[in-house]
Scaffold this motif. Structure first.
Motif, PDB file in Angstrom:
ATOM      1  N   THR A 249      -4.335 -19.928   4.905  1.00  0.00           N
ATOM      2  CA  THR A 249      -4.289 -20.876   6.064  1.00  0.00           C
ATOM      3  C   THR A 249      -2.540 -20.837   6.447  1.00  0.00           C
ATOM      4  O   THR A 249      -1.587 -21.588   6.166  1.00  0.00           O
ATOM      5  CB  THR A 249      -4.315 -22.302   5.537  1.00  0.00           C
ATOM      6  OG1 THR A 249      -3.566 -22.847   4.596  1.00  0.00           O
ATOM      7  CG2 THR A 249      -5.944 -22.487   5.355  1.00  0.00           C
ATOM      8  N   ALA A 275     -10.583 -18.734   4.203  1.00  0.00           N
ATOM      9  CA  ALA A 275      -9.345 -19.261   4.603  1.00  0.00           C
ATOM     10  C   ALA A 275      -8.811 -20.000   3.563  1.00  0.00           C
ATOM     11  O   ALA A 275      -9.330 -21.175   3.301  1.00  0.00           O
ATOM     12  CB  ALA A 275      -9.400 -20.140   5.816  1.00  0.00           C
ATOM     13  N   PRO A 277      -6.602 -22.357   1.358  1.00  0.00           N
ATOM     14  CA  PRO A 277      -5.599 -23.323   1.979  1.00  0.00           C
ATOM     15  C   PRO A 277      -4.421 -23.090   0.957  1.00  0.00           C
ATOM     16  O   PRO A 277      -4.386 -22.838  -0.360  1.00  0.00           O
ATOM     17  CB  PRO A 277      -6.113 -24.480   1.536  1.00  0.00           C
ATOM     18  CG  PRO A 277      -7.733 -24.818   1.566  1.00  0.00           C
ATOM     19  CD  PRO A 277      -7.682 -23.059   1.008  1.00  0.00           C
ATOM     20  N   ALA A 283      -2.105 -26.288   4.933  1.00  0.00           N
ATOM     21  CA  ALA A 283      -3.638 -26.356   4.556  1.00  0.00           C
ATOM     22  C   ALA A 283      -4.565 -27.065   5.698  1.00  0.00           C
ATOM     23  O   ALA A 283      -5.500 -26.797   5.780  1.00  0.00           O
ATOM     24  CB  ALA A 283      -3.483 -27.152   3.249  1.00  0.00           C
ATOM     25  N   LEU A 286      -7.274 -25.114   7.790  1.00  0.00           N
ATOM     26  CA  LEU A 286      -8.425 -25.025   7.547  1.00  0.00           C
ATOM     27  C   LEU A 286      -9.393 -25.790   8.444  1.00  0.00           C
ATOM     28  O   LEU A 286     -10.437 -25.505   9.054  1.00  0.00           O
ATOM     29  CB  LEU A 286      -8.890 -25.175   5.966  1.00  0.00           C
ATOM     30  CG  LEU A 286     -10.401 -25.271   5.792  1.00  0.00           C
ATOM     31  CD1 LEU A 286     -10.757 -23.839   5.885  1.00  0.00           C
ATOM     32  CD2 LEU A 286     -10.271 -25.405   3.992  1.00  0.00           C
ATOM     33  N   ASP A 287      -8.975 -27.132   8.465  1.00  0.00           N
ATOM     34  CA  ASP A 287      -9.992 -28.090   9.276  1.00  0.00           C
ATOM     35  C   ASP A 287      -9.877 -27.754  10.929  1.00  0.00           C
ATOM     36  O   ASP A 287     -10.907 -27.785  11.564  1.00  0.00           O
ATOM     37  CB  ASP A 287      -9.429 -29.651   9.331  1.00  0.00           C
ATOM     38  CG  ASP A 287      -9.939 -30.028   8.088  1.00  0.00           C
ATOM     39  OD1 ASP A 287     -10.964 -29.571   7.551  1.00  0.00           O
ATOM     40  OD2 ASP A 287      -9.362 -31.252   7.689  1.00  0.00           O
ATOM     41  N   TYR A 289      -9.417 -24.634  12.049  1.00  0.00           N
ATOM     42  CA  TYR A 289     -10.397 -23.541  12.061  1.00  0.00           C
ATOM     43  C   TYR A 289     -11.829 -23.879  12.358  1.00  0.00           C
ATOM     44  O   TYR A 289     -12.917 -23.560  13.262  1.00  0.00           O
ATOM     45  CB  TYR A 289     -10.400 -22.672  10.856  1.00  0.00           C
ATOM     46  CG  TYR A 289      -8.938 -21.864  10.726  1.00  0.00           C
ATOM     47  CD1 TYR A 289      -7.966 -21.843  11.745  1.00  0.00           C
ATOM     48  CD2 TYR A 289      -8.587 -21.493   9.683  1.00  0.00           C
ATOM     49  CE1 TYR A 289      -6.673 -21.278  11.348  1.00  0.00           C
ATOM     50  CE2 TYR A 289      -7.411 -21.026   9.223  1.00  0.00           C
ATOM     51  CZ  TYR A 289      -6.515 -20.750  10.088  1.00  0.00           C
ATOM     52  OH  TYR A 289      -5.041 -20.364  10.066  1.00  0.00           O
ATOM     53  N   ARG A 290     -12.344 -24.903  11.377  1.00  0.00           N
ATOM     54  CA  ARG A 290     -13.661 -25.156  11.524  1.00  0.00           C
ATOM     55  C   ARG A 290     -13.954 -26.149  12.640  1.00  0.00           C
ATOM     56  O   ARG A 290     -14.999 -25.846  13.355  1.00  0.00           O
ATOM     57  CB  ARG A 290     -13.849 -26.026  10.356  1.00  0.00           C
ATOM     58  CG  ARG A 290     -14.010 -25.288   8.985  1.00  0.00           C
ATOM     59  CD  ARG A 290     -14.268 -26.263   7.841  1.00  0.00           C
ATOM     60  NE  ARG A 290     -14.549 -25.321   6.707  1.00  0.00           N
ATOM     61  CZ  ARG A 290     -14.221 -25.976   5.414  1.00  0.00           C
ATOM     62  NH1 ARG A 290     -13.643 -26.839   4.984  1.00  0.00           N
ATOM     63  NH2 ARG A 290     -14.578 -25.067   4.231  1.00  0.00           N
ATOM     64  N   GLY A 304     -13.332 -22.374   2.254  1.00  0.00           N
ATOM     65  CA  GLY A 304     -12.103 -22.961   2.095  1.00  0.00           C
ATOM     66  C   GLY A 304     -11.366 -23.033   0.618  1.00  0.00           C
ATOM     67  O   GLY A 304     -11.138 -23.892   0.062  1.00  0.00           O
ATOM     68  N   ARG A 305     -11.934 -21.716  -0.186  1.00  0.00           N
ATOM     69  CA  ARG A 305     -11.594 -21.678  -1.668  1.00  0.00           C
ATOM     70  C   ARG A 305     -11.349 -20.138  -1.856  1.00  0.00           C
ATOM     71  O   ARG A 305     -11.605 -19.385  -1.107  1.00  0.00           O
ATOM     72  CB  ARG A 305     -12.590 -22.490  -2.454  1.00  0.00           C
ATOM     73  CG  ARG A 305     -13.862 -21.521  -2.402  1.00  0.00           C
ATOM     74  CD  ARG A 305     -14.807 -22.508  -3.183  1.00  0.00           C
ATOM     75  NE  ARG A 305     -16.227 -21.554  -2.990  1.00  0.00           N
ATOM     76  CZ  ARG A 305     -16.836 -20.781  -3.931  1.00  0.00           C
ATOM     77  NH1 ARG A 305     -16.192 -20.248  -4.950  1.00  0.00           N
ATOM     78  NH2 ARG A 305     -17.971 -20.472  -3.603  1.00  0.00           N
ATOM     79  N   SER A 450      -8.916 -25.746  -3.112  1.00  0.00           N
ATOM     80  CA  SER A 450      -9.293 -26.665  -1.965  1.00  0.00           C
ATOM     81  C   SER A 450     -10.285 -27.578  -2.250  1.00  0.00           C
ATOM     82  O   SER A 450     -11.165 -27.490  -3.256  1.00  0.00           O
ATOM     83  CB  SER A 450      -9.888 -25.921  -0.848  1.00  0.00           C
ATOM     84  OG  SER A 450     -10.173 -26.760   0.269  1.00  0.00           O
ATOM     85  N   HIS A 452     -12.100 -29.021   0.011  1.00  0.00           N
ATOM     86  CA  HIS A 452     -13.015 -28.802   1.141  1.00  0.00           C
ATOM     87  C   HIS A 452     -14.432 -28.317   0.468  1.00  0.00           C
ATOM     88  O   HIS A 452     -14.383 -27.332  -0.432  1.00  0.00           O
ATOM     89  CB  HIS A 452     -12.565 -27.886   2.255  1.00  0.00           C
ATOM     90  CG  HIS A 452     -11.208 -28.669   2.991  1.00  0.00           C
ATOM     91  ND1 HIS A 452     -11.444 -29.703   3.932  1.00  0.00           N
ATOM     92  CD2 HIS A 452     -10.054 -28.254   2.588  1.00  0.00           C
ATOM     93  CE1 HIS A 452     -10.104 -29.960   4.296  1.00  0.00           C
ATOM     94  NE2 HIS A 452      -9.331 -29.221   3.705  1.00  0.00           N
TER      95      HIS A 452
END
Length: 459
Positions: A249, A275, A277, A283, A286-287, A289-290, A304-305, A450, A452
């Motif tokens: 990220t 992606a 973080p 970090a 990531l949110d 992008y989603r 996200g990992r 992450s 997430h």
């Protein structure tokens, strides 16, 4: 004192963690030592390997006990050690005061090794250990190789951090002046960049091209069954071409550019993006992008990992048409080389911008695709990749594989490098392919990077 030499490799990532390109380089070194130490010693002279890493702990990005155990197993099996360097963990890590402290501790470690070994080569990997060059006079048996894999002027365009630039400039200036300090010639673009923007003296260069441990298990293509298991577990739909991408990220990695470029193709493709973080405010990307993928109506799976098996499976999956590398700045992207190995039988063709080091890795239309960094060009490049015939894709993948096998053998590169320091009159480089040691597989990091949900997807 031992008659053997010592190799001291100083790196931030890859010993107790492995979540970025520098981690990949360290894992490459470990795999090379595990497989080829006896051949390297025969070519360059007997040596003992040591690794230096900032004192690891829970606050270290992607910290992982299994990575640390693996590093210790490799180097201790060869008579060396993993050395932990103390520093003020209360300070922010990514700033020159911390790097200065780490570099000083690494130099002290090199001096201690010089009291026990005939010669010491201390390799300072990337920015945090660039300060090693200021300490080289501490012991006449110590030589330093500064292995920068990028600079702030590349990764922080258009406004690089002035403190980091100054740190890098001072390191290169010291390397230019000191007769026992050298700079690694990693690749053509980076070397030109260091000459043009940091006034590097070419006489300070020592060749050490970026490479991979070509016989490592994690660089072999997965079986069709293995790839399908991973792809299906991610929830990637069948029957639709996949565009894959892997990165941190980080604004530099350009994952946001890829999301925007896919909007006109939303009805035709599925985005599979890894992606990872970082350990700072980036970090939050990531949110974003989603959120943006959902807002644009993309069919997307955004993981996200860090899990090395995922890009390996995506690259080799027959429905993956493209491994997109939309970076805003890159010296040499490992994912380009890795995809060439993973996708040798089926899967992705690499698409990257025609900037920085990518033209060293990709000849457009021969072993991959390049696009100009201009508005709309990434979308056009994706369309071009998606319209390739199966025969055209197979030809590009085959050429990419041949190129990496021929030019990116990390064992041969390390043998040549060590010989320039310890056997300067050695003739050529022995082919060092060999067979993997039974315990030398580069492990997949199990670090949790992450919180997430790893399989969250947008419809």
């Amino acid at each position: 004192m031992s008659a053997t030499n010592a190799l001291l490799y100083c790196a931030v990532n890859g010993i107790a963690n492995n979540t970025n390109g520098i981690g990949r380089q360290t894992k490459t070194l470990l795999a090379t030592l595990a497989r080829h130490h006896h051949r390297l010693s025969a070519h360059a002279g007997a040596f003992t390997p040591y690794l230096a890493v900032p004192e690891p702990g829970p606050a270290t990005w992607g910290y992982n006990e299994s990575d640390l155990r693996y590093a210790r197993r490799v180097v201790e099996g060869l008579g060396g050690q993993v050395l932990t360097l103390p520093y003020d963990t209360g300070r922010p890590f990514w700033q020159p005061d911390t790097w200065r402290q780490l570099s000083g501790e690494a130099a002290r470690a090199a001096g201690h090794l010089a009291d026990r070994h005939a010669k010491v080569l201390a390799i300072g990997v990337d920015t945090p250990f660039a300060g090693l060059v200021h300490h080289v006079g501490a012991h006449p048996a110590v030589e330093v190789l500064l292995a920068l894999f990028s600079t702030a002027r590349i990764t922080e365009r258009p406004r690089p951090d002035p403190g980091r630039v100054t740190w890098e400039e001072e390191a290169i200036a010291a390397a230019n002046l000191h007769p026992r300090t050298w700079v690694a010639d990693i690749g053509d673009f980076l070397t030109r960049h260091l000459k043009d923007h940091y006034s590097l003296n070419p006489a300070s260069l020592r060749p050490w091209p970026s490479g991979l441990p070509l016989t490592s298990a994690d660089l072999t293509p997965p079986t069709r069954t293995e790839a399908e298991r991973i792809v299906r577990a991610l929830g990637i739909p069948a029957g639709r071409p996949v565009v894959a991408a892997v990165g941190r990220t980080d604004h530099t990695k350009g994952l946001d550019l890829l999301i925007e470029a896919l909007a006109p193709l939303r009805d035709d493709v599925h985005l599979a993006m890894v992606a990872v973080p970082t350990d700072d405010d980036r970090a939050a990307l990531l949110d974003s992008y989603r959120h943006r993928s959902a807002e644009l109506g993309l069919s997307a799976t955004i993981v996200g990992r860090y899990d090395r098996d995922i890009p390996r499976a995506l690259a080799a999956w027959p429905d993956t048409y493209v491994m997109a590398v939309p970076s805003r700045g890159e010296t040499l992207a490992n994912i380009v080389f890795e995809t060439a190995l993973w996708a040798q039988h089926s899967g992705a063709v690499v698409l990257a911008p025609d900037i920085d080091g990518f033209p060293e890795q990709i000849t457009d239309g021969h072993n991959g695709l390049l696009y100009e960094p201009a508005p709309g060009a990434l979308t056009a490049g994706l369309r071009r990749a998606l319209t390739l015939t199966s025969d055209e894709r197979a030809r590009l993948r085959a050429n990419a594989h041949r190129s990496v096998i021929a030019r990116r053998n990390a064992a041969e590169h390390l043998a040549a490098l060590l010989a320039t320091f310890w056997q300067p009159h050695a003739n050529g480089v022995t082919r060092l392919l060999g067979h993997p040691a039974t315990d030398a597989r580069t492990p997949r990091s199990q670090a949790t990077t992450s919180t997430h949900h790893p399989l969250e997807a947008t419809p």
